[in-house]
Design a protein around this motif. Sequence first.
Motif, mmCIF file in Angstrom:
data_model
loop_
_atom_site.group_PDB
_atom_site.id
_atom_site.type_symbol
_atom_site.label_atom_id
_atom_site.label_comp_id
_atom_site.label_asym_id
_atom_site.label_seq_id
_atom_site.Cartn_x
_atom_site.Cartn_y
_atom_site.Cartn_z
ATOM 1 N N VAL A 58 1.698 -72.448 29.626
ATOM 2 C CA VAL A 58 2.438 -72.107 30.846
ATOM 3 C C VAL A 58 1.443 -72.240 31.991
ATOM 4 C CG1 VAL A 58 3.765 -70.350 32.056
ATOM 5 C CG2 VAL A 58 3.903 -70.516 29.557
ATOM 6 N N LEU A 59 1.566 -73.299 32.789
ATOM 7 C CA LEU A 59 0.573 -73.629 33.803
ATOM 8 C C LEU A 59 1.055 -73.250 35.195
ATOM 9 C CD1 LEU A 59 0.589 -76.599 31.788
ATOM 10 C CD2 LEU A 59 -1.697 -76.290 32.716
ATOM 11 N N ALA A 60 0.180 -72.539 35.933
ATOM 12 C CA ALA A 60 0.506 -72.137 37.296
ATOM 13 C C ALA A 60 -0.756 -72.160 38.143
ATOM 14 C CB ALA A 60 1.126 -70.741 37.310
ATOM 15 N N HIS A 61 -0.585 -72.369 39.433
ATOM 16 C CA HIS A 61 -1.713 -72.348 40.363
ATOM 17 C C HIS A 61 -1.876 -70.942 40.948
ATOM 18 C CE1 HIS A 61 -2.613 -76.663 40.499
ATOM 19 N NE2 HIS A 61 -1.310 -76.845 40.361
ATOM 20 N N CYS A 62 -3.114 -70.584 41.246
ATOM 21 C CA CYS A 62 -3.394 -69.308 41.902
ATOM 22 C C CYS A 62 -4.729 -69.417 42.621
ATOM 23 C CB CYS A 62 -3.409 -68.162 40.886
ATOM 24 S SG CYS A 62 -4.889 -68.127 39.841
ATOM 25 N N ASP A 63 -5.089 -68.366 43.365
ATOM 26 C CA ASP A 63 -6.404 -68.341 43.996
ATOM 27 C C ASP A 63 -7.293 -67.319 43.284
ATOM 28 O OD1 ASP A 63 -5.443 -65.872 44.866
ATOM 29 O OD2 ASP A 63 -5.045 -66.574 46.905
ATOM 30 N N ASN B 84 -5.836 -59.169 39.066
ATOM 31 C CA ASN B 84 -5.180 -58.984 37.771
ATOM 32 C C ASN B 84 -6.160 -58.908 36.603
ATOM 33 O OD1 ASN B 84 -2.032 -59.232 38.134
ATOM 34 N ND2 ASN B 84 -2.957 -60.686 39.566
ATOM 35 N N GLY B 85 -7.447 -58.752 36.905
ATOM 36 C CA GLY B 85 -8.446 -58.567 35.856
ATOM 37 C C GLY B 85 -8.589 -59.755 34.935
ATOM 38 N N ASP C 183 -2.025 -59.422 24.489
ATOM 39 C CA ASP C 183 -0.912 -59.072 23.609
ATOM 40 C C ASP C 183 0.409 -59.422 24.280
ATOM 41 O OD1 ASP C 183 -0.572 -57.071 25.522
ATOM 42 O OD2 ASP C 183 -1.305 -55.468 24.202
ATOM 43 N N MET C 184 1.497 -59.197 23.565
ATOM 44 C CA MET C 184 2.804 -59.598 24.075
ATOM 45 C C MET C 184 3.170 -58.880 25.374
ATOM 46 S SD MET C 184 5.202 -61.714 23.470
ATOM 47 C CE MET C 184 6.832 -62.030 24.137
ATOM 48 N N PRO C 185 2.985 -57.551 25.495
ATOM 49 C CA PRO C 185 3.311 -56.891 26.773
ATOM 50 C C PRO C 185 2.532 -57.473 27.948
ATOM 51 C CG PRO C 185 3.089 -55.256 25.041
ATOM 52 C CD PRO C 185 2.628 -56.548 24.464
ATOM 53 N N ARG C 186 1.243 -57.764 27.745
ATOM 54 C CA ARG C 186 0.436 -58.362 28.810
ATOM 55 C C ARG C 186 0.943 -59.758 29.154
ATOM 56 N NH1 ARG C 186 -2.800 -58.339 33.337
ATOM 57 N NH2 ARG C 186 -4.655 -59.673 33.103
ATOM 58 N N ALA C 187 1.361 -60.519 28.149
ATOM 59 C CA ALA C 187 1.892 -61.861 28.391
ATOM 60 C C ALA C 187 3.156 -61.795 29.242
ATOM 61 C CB ALA C 187 2.170 -62.567 27.066
ATOM 62 N N VAL C 188 4.025 -60.849 28.924
ATOM 63 C CA VAL C 188 5.275 -60.701 29.683
ATOM 64 C C VAL C 188 4.977 -60.261 31.116
ATOM 65 C CG1 VAL C 188 7.409 -59.374 29.858
ATOM 66 C CG2 VAL C 188 6.654 -60.230 27.630
ATOM 67 N N ASP C 189 4.067 -59.289 31.277
ATOM 68 C CA ASP C 189 3.725 -58.793 32.606
ATOM 69 C C ASP C 189 3.096 -59.884 33.466
ATOM 70 O OD1 ASP C 189 3.163 -56.500 34.553
ATOM 71 O OD2 ASP C 189 1.135 -57.244 34.183
ATOM 72 N N LEU C 190 2.149 -60.624 32.874
ATOM 73 C CA LEU C 190 1.458 -61.655 33.636
ATOM 74 C C LEU C 190 2.414 -62.783 34.013
ATOM 75 C CD1 LEU C 190 -1.324 -62.308 34.735
ATOM 76 C CD2 LEU C 190 -1.863 -63.461 32.583
ATOM 77 N N TYR C 191 3.310 -63.131 33.117
ATOM 78 C CA TYR C 191 4.287 -64.174 33.412
ATOM 79 C C TYR C 191 5.138 -63.794 34.616
ATOM 80 C CZ TYR C 191 7.882 -67.732 32.685
ATOM 81 O OH TYR C 191 8.738 -68.788 32.852
ATOM 82 N N GLY C 192 5.437 -62.490 34.734
ATOM 83 C CA GLY C 192 6.229 -62.017 35.864
ATOM 84 C C GLY C 192 5.480 -62.026 37.179
ATOM 85 N N ARG C 193 4.165 -62.089 37.136
ATOM 86 C CA ARG C 193 3.349 -62.041 38.342
ATOM 87 C C ARG C 193 2.987 -63.419 38.898
ATOM 88 N NH1 ARG C 193 0.634 -57.010 39.103
ATOM 89 N NH2 ARG C 193 1.170 -55.512 37.470
ATOM 90 N N SER D 209 -8.294 -70.686 33.927
ATOM 91 C CA SER D 209 -8.535 -69.394 33.291
ATOM 92 C C SER D 209 -7.350 -69.136 32.369
ATOM 93 C CB SER D 209 -8.672 -68.292 34.345
ATOM 94 O OG SER D 209 -9.700 -68.606 35.270
ATOM 95 N N MET D 210 -7.628 -68.973 31.082
ATOM 96 C CA MET D 210 -6.574 -68.969 30.082
ATOM 97 C C MET D 210 -6.345 -67.571 29.516
ATOM 98 S SD MET D 210 -7.582 -72.515 28.112
ATOM 99 C CE MET D 210 -9.305 -72.044 27.943
ATOM 100 N N ASN D 211 -5.087 -67.220 29.419
ATOM 101 C CA ASN D 211 -4.676 -65.924 28.900
ATOM 102 C C ASN D 211 -3.736 -66.181 27.734
ATOM 103 O OD1 ASN D 211 -5.571 -64.010 31.394
ATOM 104 N ND2 ASN D 211 -4.775 -65.966 32.121
ATOM 105 N N THR D 212 -4.229 -65.943 26.532
ATOM 106 C CA THR D 212 -3.553 -66.455 25.344
ATOM 107 C C THR D 212 -2.956 -65.349 24.480
ATOM 108 O OG1 THR D 212 -5.091 -68.324 25.282
ATOM 109 C CG2 THR D 212 -3.815 -67.873 23.285
ATOM 110 N N TYR D 213 -1.643 -65.415 24.318
ATOM 111 C CA TYR D 213 -0.949 -64.613 23.316
ATOM 112 C C TYR D 213 -0.744 -65.523 22.109
ATOM 113 C CZ TYR D 213 3.141 -62.814 20.818
ATOM 114 O OH TYR D 213 4.017 -62.405 19.836
ATOM 115 N N LEU D 214 -1.438 -65.226 21.025
ATOM 116 C CA LEU D 214 -1.429 -66.124 19.872
ATOM 117 C C LEU D 214 -0.094 -66.148 19.144
ATOM 118 C CD1 LEU D 214 -4.961 -65.346 18.412
ATOM 119 C CD2 LEU D 214 -4.239 -67.430 19.581
#
Length: 330
Positions: A16-21, A28-29, A39-49, A128-133
Amino acid sequence: MKKFQIVGIGNALVDVLAHCDDAFLDANGIGRGIMQLIDMPRAVDLYGRIGPAQEISGGSAANTIAGIAQLGGRTAYVGKVCDDQLGAIFAHDLRAQGAVYETPLAPKANGHETGRCIVLVTPDGERSMNTYLGWSEFLTPEDIDEAQAASAEWIYLEGYRFDGPESHRAFAKAIAACKEAGGRVSVTLSDPFCVERHRDAFRRMIREDVDLLFANRAEILSMYQTDDFAAALKAAASEVAIVACTESEKGAHILAEGQHWHVPAIPTRIVDATGAGDLFAGAFLWGLANGHGHEAAGRMGCIAASEVISHIGARPEADLRTLFSRYGVL
């Protein structure tokens, strides 16, 4: 002639690729330029942001195999997804590239989902990659088809997949089947923090089983616990027959048969660095499997890496063989 030139084993994810600064990363740490497991909750939260995003079939070794398939190589892949929307995307995309993908889809009721990697690309092209396996984490020896591994000239193992309870035994099973049938083993270290987590297991496998080691500068320094890049390359070359180590804009170093080649990078405008190492490895392996020398394979790797960082997504958009011909290596 063996059925497959290269069989890859690793994570099966959708990117899931997105641009940010940089401010978004800090707020968002998110560690800049590295892969973090979430984990899954973090994946859902980050996707919403995040802002607008593209969903593209990915996973490091799967990107490598897709690149080889695009070149016309005979490839197969082993990696686990669920019978859900993202799992269908992954399976279709990989097969559409021409790779064989036969790993059974897990039922929706298994309590997990298909893994995904939220890739945040900053203006300089760094990712910067945030991976829910997800289900990809649960690769087991039972998922390894020994006949398939034995029918490969090379197997390609993804270092990221060392993060899993049964993955080491799965790799060992594939290695044994491949080597007993006269095949060769390659591995990519994937990430310096992955190396930190599994250094002893990596070193043991490299010394005992690996014929070709892929790494970048940070990973090989981490593996050999030194700040001296030349010393790290020398140490790796003492343990494995072929070392292919990338160094970002400085190109790549290939060490084999007592020789050391430095292959310059191909200049390009960096849009998204995702997949640079994956496509370098794919082109390098394709080159070796098709009878090209180590230096030529390294040049192919640098050309493929340059192509993939010039656009969003970790799969090539241009015809790589045409590019190889344009640069005089095919």
